[in-house]
Design an enzyme around this catalytic site. Structure first.
Site, mmCIF file in Angstrom:
data_model
loop_
_atom_site.group_PDB
_atom_site.id
_atom_site.type_symbol
_atom_site.label_atom_id
_atom_site.label_comp_id
_atom_site.label_asym_id
_atom_site.label_seq_id
_atom_site.Cartn_x
_atom_site.Cartn_y
_atom_site.Cartn_z
ATOM 1 C CD1 TRP A 79 -5.364 -2.113 5.121
ATOM 2 C CD2 TRP A 79 -4.217 -0.719 6.457
ATOM 3 N NE1 TRP A 79 -4.898 -1.062 4.363
ATOM 4 C CE2 TRP A 79 -4.210 -0.199 5.154
ATOM 5 C CE3 TRP A 79 -3.563 -0.026 7.476
ATOM 6 C CZ2 TRP A 79 -3.549 1.000 4.830
ATOM 7 C CZ3 TRP A 79 -2.910 1.171 7.163
ATOM 8 C CH2 TRP A 79 -2.907 1.663 5.856
ATOM 9 C CG ASN A 88 3.037 -7.390 -0.150
ATOM 10 O OD1 ASN A 88 1.999 -7.172 0.465
ATOM 11 N ND2 ASN A 88 4.052 -8.057 0.378
ATOM 12 C CD1 TRP A 100 -6.964 4.312 17.337
ATOM 13 C CD2 TRP A 100 -4.897 4.262 16.485
ATOM 14 N NE1 TRP A 100 -6.620 2.991 17.143
ATOM 15 C CE2 TRP A 100 -5.359 2.931 16.625
ATOM 16 C CE3 TRP A 100 -3.607 4.471 15.976
ATOM 17 C CZ2 TRP A 100 -4.589 1.824 16.273
ATOM 18 C CZ3 TRP A 100 -2.850 3.363 15.620
ATOM 19 C CH2 TRP A 100 -3.328 2.069 15.771
ATOM 20 C CD GLU A 127 3.676 -14.299 0.130
ATOM 21 O OE1 GLU A 127 2.727 -13.617 0.554
ATOM 22 O OE2 GLU A 127 4.730 -14.466 0.769
ATOM 23 C CD1 TRP A 155 -6.016 -0.752 13.344
ATOM 24 C CD2 TRP A 155 -7.127 -1.520 11.564
ATOM 25 N NE1 TRP A 155 -7.028 -1.560 13.790
ATOM 26 C CE2 TRP A 155 -7.721 -2.053 12.715
ATOM 27 C CE3 TRP A 155 -7.650 -1.870 10.324
ATOM 28 C CZ2 TRP A 155 -8.819 -2.910 12.681
ATOM 29 C CZ3 TRP A 155 -8.746 -2.722 10.268
ATOM 30 C CH2 TRP A 155 -9.325 -3.236 11.433
ATOM 31 C CD1 TRP A 204 1.547 -15.614 3.652
ATOM 32 C CD2 TRP A 204 0.409 -14.737 5.374
ATOM 33 N NE1 TRP A 204 2.373 -15.566 4.748
ATOM 34 C CE2 TRP A 204 1.710 -15.036 5.803
ATOM 35 C CE3 TRP A 204 -0.493 -14.177 6.277
ATOM 36 C CZ2 TRP A 204 2.134 -14.790 7.105
ATOM 37 C CZ3 TRP A 204 -0.073 -13.932 7.576
ATOM 38 C CH2 TRP A 204 1.229 -14.240 7.976
HETATM 39 C C1 LIG Z 1 -1.914 -2.944 3.866
HETATM 40 C C2 LIG Z 1 -2.129 -4.035 2.845
HETATM 41 C C3 LIG Z 1 -3.352 -4.152 2.189
HETATM 42 C C4 LIG Z 1 -3.565 -5.172 1.244
HETATM 43 N N1 LIG Z 1 -4.777 -5.254 0.621
HETATM 44 C C5 LIG Z 1 -5.008 -6.271 -0.255
HETATM 45 C C6 LIG Z 1 -6.258 -6.392 -0.933
HETATM 46 O O1 LIG Z 1 -7.197 -5.597 -0.733
HETATM 47 N N2 LIG Z 1 -6.416 -7.419 -1.823
HETATM 48 C C7 LIG Z 1 -5.430 -8.347 -2.071
HETATM 49 O O2 LIG Z 1 -5.628 -9.252 -2.878
HETATM 50 N N3 LIG Z 1 -4.239 -8.257 -1.430
HETATM 51 C C8 LIG Z 1 -3.997 -7.250 -0.541
HETATM 52 N N4 LIG Z 1 -2.788 -7.178 0.093
HETATM 53 C C9 LIG Z 1 -1.809 -8.281 -0.075
HETATM 54 C C10 LIG Z 1 -0.773 -8.097 -1.176
HETATM 55 O O3 LIG Z 1 -0.218 -6.795 -1.148
HETATM 56 C C11 LIG Z 1 -1.320 -8.363 -2.565
HETATM 57 O O4 LIG Z 1 -2.048 -9.563 -2.580
HETATM 58 C C12 LIG Z 1 -0.167 -8.472 -3.557
HETATM 59 O O5 LIG Z 1 0.575 -7.270 -3.587
HETATM 60 C C13 LIG Z 1 -0.711 -8.780 -4.924
HETATM 61 O O6 LIG Z 1 0.310 -8.754 -5.865
HETATM 62 P P1 LIG Z 1 0.664 -10.051 -6.690
HETATM 63 O O7 LIG Z 1 -0.595 -10.693 -7.184
HETATM 64 O O8 LIG Z 1 1.700 -9.654 -7.686
HETATM 65 O O9 LIG Z 1 1.291 -10.952 -5.534
HETATM 66 P P2 LIG Z 1 2.305 -12.185 -5.600
HETATM 67 O O10 LIG Z 1 3.505 -11.814 -4.818
HETATM 68 O O11 LIG Z 1 2.500 -12.649 -6.987
HETATM 69 O O12 LIG Z 1 1.533 -13.292 -4.739
HETATM 70 C C14 LIG Z 1 0.615 -14.217 -5.326
HETATM 71 C C15 LIG Z 1 -0.724 -14.151 -4.651
HETATM 72 O O13 LIG Z 1 -0.602 -14.481 -3.268
HETATM 73 C C16 LIG Z 1 -1.517 -13.716 -2.501
HETATM 74 N N5 LIG Z 1 -0.799 -12.842 -1.559
HETATM 75 C C17 LIG Z 1 0.415 -12.275 -1.713
HETATM 76 N N6 LIG Z 1 0.730 -11.531 -0.621
HETATM 77 C C18 LIG Z 1 -0.324 -11.638 0.223
HETATM 78 C C19 LIG Z 1 -0.613 -11.112 1.507
HETATM 79 N N7 LIG Z 1 0.237 -10.327 2.157
HETATM 80 N N8 LIG Z 1 -1.804 -11.422 2.065
HETATM 81 C C20 LIG Z 1 -2.690 -12.217 1.435
HETATM 82 N N9 LIG Z 1 -2.468 -12.752 0.232
HETATM 83 C C21 LIG Z 1 -1.297 -12.468 -0.373
HETATM 84 C C22 LIG Z 1 -2.302 -12.854 -3.487
HETATM 85 O O14 LIG Z 1 -3.506 -13.524 -3.802
HETATM 86 C C23 LIG Z 1 -1.369 -12.777 -4.667
HETATM 87 O O15 LIG Z 1 -2.026 -12.525 -5.881
HETATM 88 C C24 LIG Z 1 -2.542 -6.129 1.006
HETATM 89 C C25 LIG Z 1 -1.316 -5.985 1.654
HETATM 90 C C26 LIG Z 1 -1.099 -4.965 2.564
HETATM 91 C C27 LIG Z 1 0.222 -4.870 3.269
#
Ligand SMILES: Cc1cc2nc3c(=O)[nH]c(=O)nc-3n(C[C@H](O)[C@H](O)[C@H](O)COP(=O)(O)OP(=O)(O)OC[C@H]3O[C@@H](n4cnc5c(N)ncnc54)[C@H](O)[C@@H]3O)c2cc1C
Length: 294
Positions: free
Chosen positions: A196, A155, A120, A89, A173, A92
């Site tokens: 997004w 997420n 849209w 993750e 979006w 990503w």
């Molecule tokens: C529509 C949408 C908008 C989002 N906006 C943001 C945002 O503004 N800022 C943000 O940090 N994340 C964003 N995310 C990604 C993701 O939802 C969050 O990073 C995640 O929920 C953070 O929770 P966690 O730290 O417990 O994640 P964990 O599941 O513990 O993952 C560990 C780390 O991996 C990274 N990560 C995880 N999922 C993603 C992902 N899909 N994309 C990129 N990195 C990821 C994050 O840095 C996260 O802290 C978005 C996702 C979606 C679908």
């Protein structure tokens, strides 16, 4: 940046220092990394690391997270598979920064130009209902209210509400991106925009447009007992598990008994899922640029 609107709880939820970030990481490694793969999609369990606001604020770095998890794997080999899923993750996250570097307009322009012709509908009433958590679809409403009240959303639910806004409500979006950006405690120009565009199908390596999440199916699968919905949509709290995902199917006598008045205390669904899905698919199919491709 300033606390998101309504996010009174944010200061308690996110103690704000470098030491707190490292404590949070250690707690995650000790208690939750071993079940990350099974539970990462469960908003009711809420066992992901919650490190994103700390990574965003620079209170911990991706490398520190990476090495701490790698060290834990050295000591406890059995966590390796889950740990690897978690670390991927972080990949990503870097991918998003790479995209922003090469495409500085990531938050404002479709990376796939064929979407520039997307008609849209941007219906203000529907956008407002989505923002306020009043769509009549419980998982969507739970997520949007969690965001509004705390500056956070799980997420899996972020993906569901983004798919719902862009596909079922045919809303650009970029309107969702701005709403999230102004409210998320982890708001990040690269992460938010990439995700997004991924959800809308307009980005690099994105989920295809025809992948339209069904908010009821997602709710049944990822919040099976409705615990997450009950937390954020208290007016549905007394519905039995079977009906919590589809309150409109509840018997009127039961609704009276539990004080649920559809259309008054909780909205009827704002769109019909099947119809809205068909419209979204037809619009996509008719994009001029796509027709040339075909
Ligand atoms: C529509 C949408 C908008 C989002 N906006 C943001 C945002 O503004 N800022 C943000 O940090 N994340 C964003 N995310 C990604 C993701 O939802 C969050 O990073 C995640 O929920 C953070 O929770 P966690 O730290 O417990 O994640 P964990 O599941 O513990 O993952 C560990 C780390 O991996 C990274 N990560 C995880 N999922 C993603 C992902 N899909 N994309 C990129 N990195 C990821 C994050 O840095 C996260 O802290 C978005 C996702 C979606 C679908």
């Amino acid at each position: 940046h300033p606390l998101p609107e309504g996010a009174n709880a944010a200061e308690q939820d996110w103690p704000c220092s470098e030491a707190d970030a490292h404590d949070m990481l250690q707690e995650f490694i000790e208690n939750n990394v071993a079940r990350y793969s099974q539970e990462r999609d469960r908003p009711d369990k809420d066992t992901t690391s919650r490190l994103s606001p700390y990574l965003r604020a620079g209170l911990i770095s991706a490398r520190q997270v990476w090495h701490a998890v790698e060290d834990a794997v050295q000591k406890h080999g059995h966590i390796a598979e889950n740990a690897w899923t978690f670390l991927s993750e972080l990949g990503w996250r870097d991918f998003a920064y790479t995209q922003l570097f090469y495409h500085p307009t990531l938050a404002t322009e479709n990376l796939r130009p064929e979407f520039n012709d997307m008609p849209w509908q941007n219906t203000q009433k529907l956008l407002h209902a989505w923002q306020q958590g009043q769509t009549g679809y419980p998982l969507v409403d739970a997520g949007m209210r969690q965001l509004y009240q705390t500056g956070w959303m799980h997420n899996r639910v972020r993906m569901v509400v983004a798919s719902f806004l862009t596909k079922h409500l045919l809303t650009d979006w970029r309107k969702g991106e701005v709403w999230f950006h102004n409210r998320l405690v982890d708001a990040d120009p690269a992460q938010n925009a990439m995700n997004w565009q991924w959800c809308a199908g307009t980005g690099i390596d994105a989920s295809p447009w025809f992948r339209i999440f069904n908010p009821v199916g997602q709710s049944e699968k990822f919040d099976p007992t409705g615990a997450y919905i009950r937390t954020w949509v208290p007016e549905l709290r007394n519905l039995p598990d079977k009906l919590i995902h589809t309150p409109w199917k509840a018997d009127p006598a039961l609704c009276r008994q539990i004080g649920l008045h559809l259309g008054k205390t909780y909205p009827h669904p704002i769109v019909d899922l099947k119809e809205a899905r068909a419209v979204a698919l037809a619009h996509y199919k008719n994009l001029p640029a796509r027709q040339k491709e075909d």
